[in-house]
Design a protein around this motif. Structure first.
Motif, PDB file in Angstrom:
ATOM      1  N   MET A  36       0.830  -1.204   0.000  1.00 16.99           N
ATOM      2  CA  MET A  36       0.000   0.000   0.000  1.00 16.99           C
ATOM      3  C   MET A  36       0.868   1.259   0.000  1.00 16.99           C
ATOM      4  O   MET A  36       0.359   2.374   0.051  1.00 16.99           O
ATOM      5  N   ASN A  37       2.167   1.075  -0.059  1.00 15.16           N
ATOM      6  CA  ASN A  37       3.119   2.196  -0.084  1.00 15.16           C
ATOM      7  C   ASN A  37       3.330   2.602  -1.539  1.00 15.16           C
ATOM      8  O   ASN A  37       4.371   2.340  -2.145  1.00 15.16           O
ATOM      9  N   ALA A  38       2.324   3.255  -2.098  1.00 13.00           N
ATOM     10  CA  ALA A  38       2.283   3.471  -3.539  1.00 13.00           C
ATOM     11  C   ALA A  38       3.242   4.548  -4.036  1.00 13.00           C
ATOM     12  O   ALA A  38       3.907   4.370  -5.064  1.00 13.00           O
ATOM     13  N   GLU A  39       3.308   5.657  -3.353  1.00 15.49           N
ATOM     14  CA  GLU A  39       4.031   6.826  -3.877  1.00 15.49           C
ATOM     15  C   GLU A  39       5.463   6.524  -4.310  1.00 15.49           C
ATOM     16  O   GLU A  39       5.849   6.835  -5.443  1.00 15.49           O
ATOM     17  N   PRO A  40       6.306   5.920  -3.459  1.00 16.16           N
ATOM     18  CA  PRO A  40       7.689   5.692  -3.889  1.00 16.16           C
ATOM     19  C   PRO A  40       7.854   4.515  -4.854  1.00 16.16           C
ATOM     20  O   PRO A  40       8.939   4.333  -5.413  1.00 16.16           O
ATOM     21  N   ASN A  41       6.808   3.733  -5.060  1.00 13.43           N
ATOM     22  CA  ASN A  41       6.916   2.532  -5.895  1.00 13.43           C
ATOM     23  C   ASN A  41       6.161   2.632  -7.216  1.00 13.43           C
ATOM     24  O   ASN A  41       6.266   1.738  -8.057  1.00 13.43           O
ATOM     25  N   ALA A  42       5.415   3.714  -7.389  1.00 12.59           N
ATOM     26  CA  ALA A  42       4.600   3.860  -8.593  1.00 12.59           C
ATOM     27  C   ALA A  42       5.441   4.301  -9.784  1.00 12.59           C
ATOM     28  O   ALA A  42       6.482   4.947  -9.636  1.00 12.59           O
ATOM     29  N   GLU A  43       4.959   3.951 -10.973  1.00 12.86           N
ATOM     30  CA  GLU A  43       5.586   4.379 -12.216  1.00 12.86           C
ATOM     31  C   GLU A  43       4.561   5.102 -13.084  1.00 12.86           C
ATOM     32  O   GLU A  43       3.358   4.921 -12.927  1.00 12.86           O
ATOM     33  N   GLU A  44       5.053   5.921 -13.992  1.00 10.03           N
ATOM     34  CA  GLU A  44       4.173   6.516 -14.983  1.00 10.03           C
ATOM     35  C   GLU A  44       3.730   5.429 -15.958  1.00 10.03           C
ATOM     36  O   GLU A  44       4.319   4.351 -16.027  1.00 10.03           O
ATOM     37  N   GLU A  45       2.686   5.734 -16.723  1.00  9.18           N
ATOM     38  CA  GLU A  45       2.132   4.741 -17.654  1.00  9.18           C
ATOM     39  C   GLU A  45       3.161   4.239 -18.661  1.00  9.18           C
ATOM     40  O   GLU A  45       3.074   3.109 -19.135  1.00  9.18           O
ATOM     41  N   THR A  46       4.099   5.076 -19.001  1.00 10.31           N
ATOM     42  CA  THR A  46       5.137   4.680 -19.965  1.00 10.31           C
ATOM     43  C   THR A  46       6.495   4.626 -19.282  1.00 10.31           C
ATOM     44  O   THR A  46       7.513   5.019 -19.853  1.00 10.31           O
ATOM     45  N   GLY A  47       6.509   4.138 -18.058  1.00  7.69           N
ATOM     46  CA  GLY A  47       7.724   4.134 -17.254  1.00  7.69           C
ATOM     47  C   GLY A  47       8.688   3.021 -17.583  1.00  7.69           C
ATOM     48  O   GLY A  47       8.559   2.312 -18.588  1.00  7.69           O
ATOM     49  N   LEU A  48       9.644   2.840 -16.692  1.00 13.55           N
ATOM     50  CA  LEU A  48      10.753   1.918 -16.912  1.00 13.55           C
ATOM     51  C   LEU A  48      10.291   0.476 -17.101  1.00 13.55           C
ATOM     52  O   LEU A  48      10.792  -0.238 -17.968  1.00 13.55           O
ATOM     53  N   THR A  49       9.319   0.034 -16.290  1.00 17.97           N
ATOM     54  CA  THR A  49       8.886  -1.360 -16.392  1.00 17.97           C
ATOM     55  C   THR A  49       8.187  -1.642 -17.713  1.00 17.97           C
ATOM     56  O   THR A  49       8.370  -2.713 -18.308  1.00 17.97           O
ATOM     57  N   VAL A  50       7.403  -0.701 -18.198  1.00 19.37           N
ATOM     58  CA  VAL A  50       6.735  -0.893 -19.480  1.00 19.37           C
ATOM     59  C   VAL A  50       7.764  -0.991 -20.607  1.00 19.37           C
ATOM     60  O   VAL A  50       7.669  -1.853 -21.490  1.00 19.37           O
TER      61      VAL A  50
END
Length: 260
Positions: free
Chosen positions: A53-67
């Protein structure tokens, strides 16, 4: 090109807690080690972080690194890859599944049923749209974890061929996971594949996998009850679906309703 057989690879793995880089490195090794020819590789829910639930530091943009990373690996392996990650979109956080093909086509599904027991609804915004992905002549309905408990949302009103769940489903409720995956296959006359994780997460919850694939009659077509890490490629047959639907015709008697 339409295919009678769809080869789907399940990757059941532990996850490094809130460590996207470590998880990408780990899954890249596993994906590159997939020897059998496959059409689709499936990773668990929130495969870069674990169910946090600790979203802020773990979130990515829609076209981020993982994508970008998924696009690279899908092209390299000449197959599609899917799994969910934490996404920040217009200031809101989502538990969003990505389905990325070798041609870098991207489709997404945002988890509809946020897990209130863990407070997921307080952090992540629920999706509203059911998605059917057309891939190599197969119609695929991707869903995420807690969605499994809601049969109306999964009801096969679109004549899909494959119902696909990615999850972080804990050991203490694993009987429900096993039972509901099988039920979703039977009631929808569809293959149903569920991919779960293993190991302890950062909140002390334990996961024992039980990733599995069921055919339209609810028969196990994958290795049963693995509770450790594994990679398995399974052949799904369109003829199996068509023959059984034509003979049994259960879907002809399904209820008609509108989702709101």
């Amino acid at each position: 090109m339409k295919k009678d057989q769809l080869y789907i690879t399940i990757i059941q793995s532990h996850l490094h807690w809130e460590n996207p880089e470590a998880n990408r490195t780990m899954f890249e090794e596993k994906i590159r080690d997939v020897i059998n020819k496959t059409d689709l590789i499936v990773l668990p829910e929130m495969f870069t972080t674990g169910f946090t639930m600790n979203a802020e530091p773990n979130a990515e943009e829609e076209t981020g690194l993982t994508v970008s990373w998924l696009k690279k690996l899908a092209k390299e392996k000449n197959c599609a890859i899917t799994g969910s990650i934490i996404v920040k979109d217009n200031g809101l956080f989502y538990n969003r599944l990505y389905f990325i093909t070798a041609e870098e086509a991207v489709e997404t599904y945002t988890k509809k049923h946020t897990f209130t027991l863990a407070g997921e609804h307080k952090t992540y915004t629920a999706g509203q749209n059911k998605v059917i992905i057309d891939y190599k002549g197969w119609r695929i309905c991707p869903l995420v974890c807690y969605d499994l408990r809601f049969p109306v949302w999964a009801r096969n009103t679109e004549d899909y061929d494959l119902l696909l769940y990615v999850a972080n489903w804990p050991e203490k409720r694993i009987t429900a996971w096993d039972t509901l995956l099988k039920a979703r296959a039977i009631e929808n006359m569809s293959y149903c594949v569920g991919v779960n994780r293993v190991g302890l997460d950062g909140n002390g919850h334990n996961y024992i996998g039980h990733s599995a694939a069921y055919d339209v009659l609810g028969e196990h077509v994958s290795t049963q009850d693995y509770e450790t890490e594994f990679v398995e490629t399974i052949a799904l047959s369109k003829k199996h679906i068509e023959d059984n639907r034509s003979h049994l015709q259960f879907l002809n008697d399904r209820d008609v309703f509108n989702l709101e």
